[in-house]
Structures are given as structure tokens and as C-alpha cells.
Design a protein around this motif. Structure first.
Motif, PDB file in Angstrom:
ATOM      1  N   LYS A  30      35.836  47.011  43.193  1.00 51.85           N
ATOM      2  CA  LYS A  30      35.407  46.106  43.549  1.00 51.85           C
ATOM      3  C   LYS A  30      34.999  45.129  43.740  1.00 51.85           C
ATOM      4  O   LYS A  30      34.768  44.111  44.126  1.00 51.85           O
ATOM      5  CB  LYS A  30      33.602  46.400  43.521  1.00 51.85           C
ATOM      6  CG  LYS A  30      33.095  48.097  43.164  1.00 51.85           C
ATOM      7  CD  LYS A  30      31.679  47.997  42.916  1.00 51.85           C
ATOM      8  CE  LYS A  30      31.170  49.799  42.444  1.00 51.85           C
ATOM      9  NZ  LYS A  30      31.124  50.245  43.667  1.00 51.85           N
ATOM     10  N   SER A  31      36.547  45.099  43.387  1.00 50.70           N
ATOM     11  CA  SER A  31      36.958  43.783  42.536  1.00 50.70           C
ATOM     12  C   SER A  31      38.745  43.417  42.907  1.00 50.70           C
ATOM     13  O   SER A  31      39.049  44.710  42.545  1.00 50.70           O
ATOM     14  CB  SER A  31      36.593  42.770  41.811  1.00 50.70           C
ATOM     15  OG  SER A  31      37.126  43.376  40.476  1.00 50.70           O
ATOM     16  N   GLU A  33      40.227  42.107  40.737  1.00 54.99           N
ATOM     17  CA  GLU A  33      40.719  42.862  39.432  1.00 54.99           C
ATOM     18  C   GLU A  33      40.799  44.151  38.988  1.00 54.99           C
ATOM     19  O   GLU A  33      41.851  44.548  38.318  1.00 54.99           O
ATOM     20  CB  GLU A  33      39.474  42.074  38.265  1.00 54.99           C
ATOM     21  CG  GLU A  33      40.179  40.670  38.313  1.00 54.99           C
ATOM     22  CD  GLU A  33      39.454  39.761  39.215  1.00 54.99           C
ATOM     23  OE1 GLU A  33      38.494  39.910  39.887  1.00 54.99           O
ATOM     24  OE2 GLU A  33      39.885  38.722  39.926  1.00 54.99           O
ATOM     25  N   LEU A  74      36.151  46.436  48.793  1.00 51.26           N
ATOM     26  CA  LEU A  74      35.680  45.239  48.373  1.00 51.26           C
ATOM     27  C   LEU A  74      35.111  45.585  49.251  1.00 51.26           C
ATOM     28  O   LEU A  74      35.146  45.142  50.727  1.00 51.26           O
ATOM     29  CB  LEU A  74      36.950  44.823  48.476  1.00 51.26           C
ATOM     30  CG  LEU A  74      38.339  45.068  46.988  1.00 51.26           C
ATOM     31  CD1 LEU A  74      39.185  44.853  48.048  1.00 51.26           C
ATOM     32  CD2 LEU A  74      38.181  44.562  45.978  1.00 51.26           C
TER      33      LEU A  74
END
Ligand code: EPU
Length: 334
Positions: A30-31, A33, A74
Motif C-alpha cells: 500500500k506504500s 516503503e 498503491l
């Protein structure tokens, strides 16, 4: 939050074909990172990586995937005048719906194409005379060699027919895409199906909403319902030399073709499969060819990837034998 890497995850529910075995490892990111961390995990374990969007253009084998499947989640859509930027995990058609509401022109003909924004740029999706690359301004991708985010302007993306640098170079993972749209667009209705639609309705099309409605109606009529297992066009439209086309035209006078503006010509794979091969509606158990569109392979229930591939192989051999044209798969095999 720590990354949640799962083991032995069935992939069939993550694909629109609804077939295939397990992923040895599976993670939702979701990111950026999360994405970086996932790649380091795969590297530490010496695993190969497969990037998954919404699984609308893949065929997973019964053996599944022995590496790490990274599902791109994302999100985020931002508007800056006529520039729209969307996360790779956004659903493509939701972005189209949104920009049509904002009265921004450019991608309305790509309404209802399945998949995510990331997939749309990797594949350079196209329909009804428009390709994603016509309006893509830039693409941001993670380079897994340097672990840095890099911006690719349109001309650096090496777009072609269902092609891009992101498809060729597996070290690049798309994280977001920016589109340069316009407030003063004109309807693009030269494509046969779209033209016929408006002729029949006897209206002069003028608004974005009307075009979106038309495309949605055309696609809904021609494509199988979303509940039916399919991955859209299974083969690409083959590109041949004009000389080969001229020879085929003598044998098959109705042959459909689109000049490419050079010495080549794009043939309609659907037409060849339908009119030369008579493949519409053919079934081999639960694997079949959609009755209204010869380019669409369908899982009518419990077909396996191997059965679908065997049908595709039969179709390819048939067309090669009858026309000497080689059909290439558009669907990505996993
Ligand atoms: N046709 C037949 N028989 C069929 C189907 C089509 O004769 O069974 C004829 C049609 O009459 C038409 C021509 O073939 O004249 C082309 O058909 P269509 O307009 O349906 O387009 P396509 O070439 O089959 C391409 C894209 C689609 C996209 C449509 C609409 C490829 C591989 N496919 O299909 O994209 O939606 O044009 O623009 O380029 C996808 O890539 O998954 C996809 C759905």
C-alpha cells in the motif's frame, strides 16, 4: 505497520480467468516503503517477483508461482488543472469515470477496460482508436536495482502496441502515472463500432458523458459478463508486411486490416479466428471461445490453465496453417 507476507495463497481468486495454483509467497503493498521492503524480502530469500494488478490480463498455471507475488495496492488520485495523477493500484475505469465527471477529455474511449492504472501503462492499453500512451505525461517507477523512484517522461517509456519499457525491463515497477488531459477535447468516433453506435442513435455526439455511455454500451454488448472467467483479448492483432496482406486479401476478400503508416499492416486477429478459423463458440470442456468475440477465451467453469493453453495452441496452429500468420499471446503467462 509491519509487512504481512502470506504463504501458499491461491491465485485463482486474484485473476479474472479464475484459474491457477498457489503463490509460494504473497503480499499486498500500500506504500512505496512496503514495496521496497517486499523486494528486499524476495532478494534475501532468492525469490523471483511477479507484480500483480487486478489480474485481468494473466493466466496462472496450475503449478502456481514459486516466488513472491506482489499485489500493488498503491492508491490516490490527484487533480492539478488538466494533469491527473493516479496510484498504480487504482482501478482504471474508476479513474476514467472520475475524469469524465471533471470534464477532462483524453481517456474516455478507454472506458470499462479492465485492470489497474499500473497495468494500463505497462500494457499500453488500447481500445476504440485510443491508446493510454496518447495522454500519459509521465510514469513513476521504482527501479529495483537502485531502489530509487525514477520519473519517465512519455518519450522515455518506449510505448508501442501493448508495449512499454516497463513490460520489457522487469527491474521497473510502476508506482504512479500522470495523464495530461484537456478541457476542450473533441469526440473520437471514427472507430467502426463507435461510429455505428451513434449513426443508429441518430445523434451528433458532443459530450464526454455520451461517449463514455456509448463505449460502456458497446463493450457490455460484446464482452462476456464480469462473472464469466476471461482475460480479455487473448492474442494481439498481428502486424504483417503489406505484401503478405495483399496476398491474403486475394484469398480472403473480407479480411479486416489497419494500415500502420509504414510498410506494415495490423490484421484483425478476431476476424481471422472468426472467419478463417470459425472459432466463435468452440468449446473444449470448460475452456471455450466466446461466441460473440473470437479473440476472447473463456473459462466456463472449472477449466484449468493447461486446458485454456491447449485451446489457444490449437487456435494458433489453425491460423498459422491457413494463413501463415502467427498469433502472439497478449495475455501474460505465469
Ligand atoms: N470481428 C470478427 N469476429 C469476431 C470479433 C470481431 O469478425 O469474433 C471483427 C469486427 O467486426 C471488427 C474487427 O474484427 O471489424 C475488430 O474487432 P473489435 O473491434 O472487437 O476489436 P479487436 O481487434 O478484437 C481490439 C483490442 C481490444 C479493444 C478493441 C476495441 C487487441 C488485441 N484488442 O480488439 O482490447 O477493446 O480492439 O477497440 O488489440 C484487450 O486488449 O484486452 C482488449 C479488449
Amino acid at each position: 505497520m509491519a509487512l504481512h507476507i502470506l504463504e501458499q495463497v491461491p491465485l485463482a481468486p486474484f485473476t479474472t480467468m479464475h484459474v491457477g495454483g498457489n503463490a509460494r509467497f504473497f503480499v499486498r503493498v500500500k506504500s512505496i516503503e512496503d514495496l521496497q521492503e517486499s523486494i528486499l524480502f524476495a532478494r534475501a530469500k532468492n525469490l523471483s517477483i511477479f507484480i500483480l494488478g487486478s489480474g485481468s490480463n494473466i493466466l496462472v498455471s496450475g503449478d502456481g508461482y514459486s516466488g513472491l507475488v506482489i499485489k500493488i495496492e498503491l492508491k490516490g488520485i490527484t487533480y492539478e488543472n488538466s494533469r491527473v495523477t493516479a496510484g498504480a493500484g487504482e482501478v482504471w475505469d474508476e479513474v476514467v469515470r472520475g475524469v469524465v465527471q471533471y470534464n477532462l477529455w483524453g481517456i474516455e474511449n478507454l472506458s470499462l477496460v479492465p485492470g489497474t492504472v499500473g497495468g494500463a501503462s505497462v500494457q499500453n492499453i488500447g481500445a476504440y482508436g485510443v491508446e493510454a500512451c496518447d495522454t500519459i505525461f509521465s510514469v513513476e517507477a521504482l527501479d529495483t536495482e537502485t531502489m530509487q523512484i525514477k520519473t519517465f517522461l512519455r518519450k522515455e517509456c518506449e510505448f508501442g502496441y501493448r508495449e512499454s519499457i516497463f513490460k520489457k525491463n522487469k527491474n521497473l515497477i510502476v508506482v504512479s502515472v500522470s495523464f495530461e488531459l484537456t478541457e476542450n477535447g473533441v469526440p473520437r468516433v471514427d472507430y467502426e463500432d463507435v461510429k455505428k453506435y451513434f449513426e443508429k442513435k441518430k445523434v451528433i455526439v458532443s459530450t464526454l458523458v455520451e461517449i463514455r455511455e456509448a463505449i460502456v454500451a458497446i463493450r457490455t454488448r460484446k464482452m462476456p459478463a464480469p462473472s464469466i472467467g476471461t482475460a480479455g483479448s487473448f492474442f494481439k492483432n498481428p502486424i504483417v508486411e503489406v505484401s503478405q496482406y495483399e496476398a491474403l486479401k486475394i484469398q480472403f476478400p473480407g479480411i479486416k486490416a489497419y494500415p500502420q503508416g509504414d510498410s506494415t499492416i495490423k490484421l484483425s486477429a478476431a476476424w481471422l479466428l472468426d472467419h478463417v478459423g470459425k472459432w466463435c463458440g468452440v468449446r473444449r470442456g470448460d475452456a471455450g471461445v466466446y461466441e460473440k468475440q473470437a479473440l476472447i477465451l473463456v473459462n466456463y467453469g472449472k477449466a484449468t490453465a493447461e486446458e485454456i493453453l491447449s485451446l489457444a495452441h490449437e487456435m494458433r496452429c489453425d491460423i498459422k496453417e491457413k494463413t501463415n500468420v502467427l498469433l502472439e499471446e497478449e495475455v501474460v503467462m505465469l
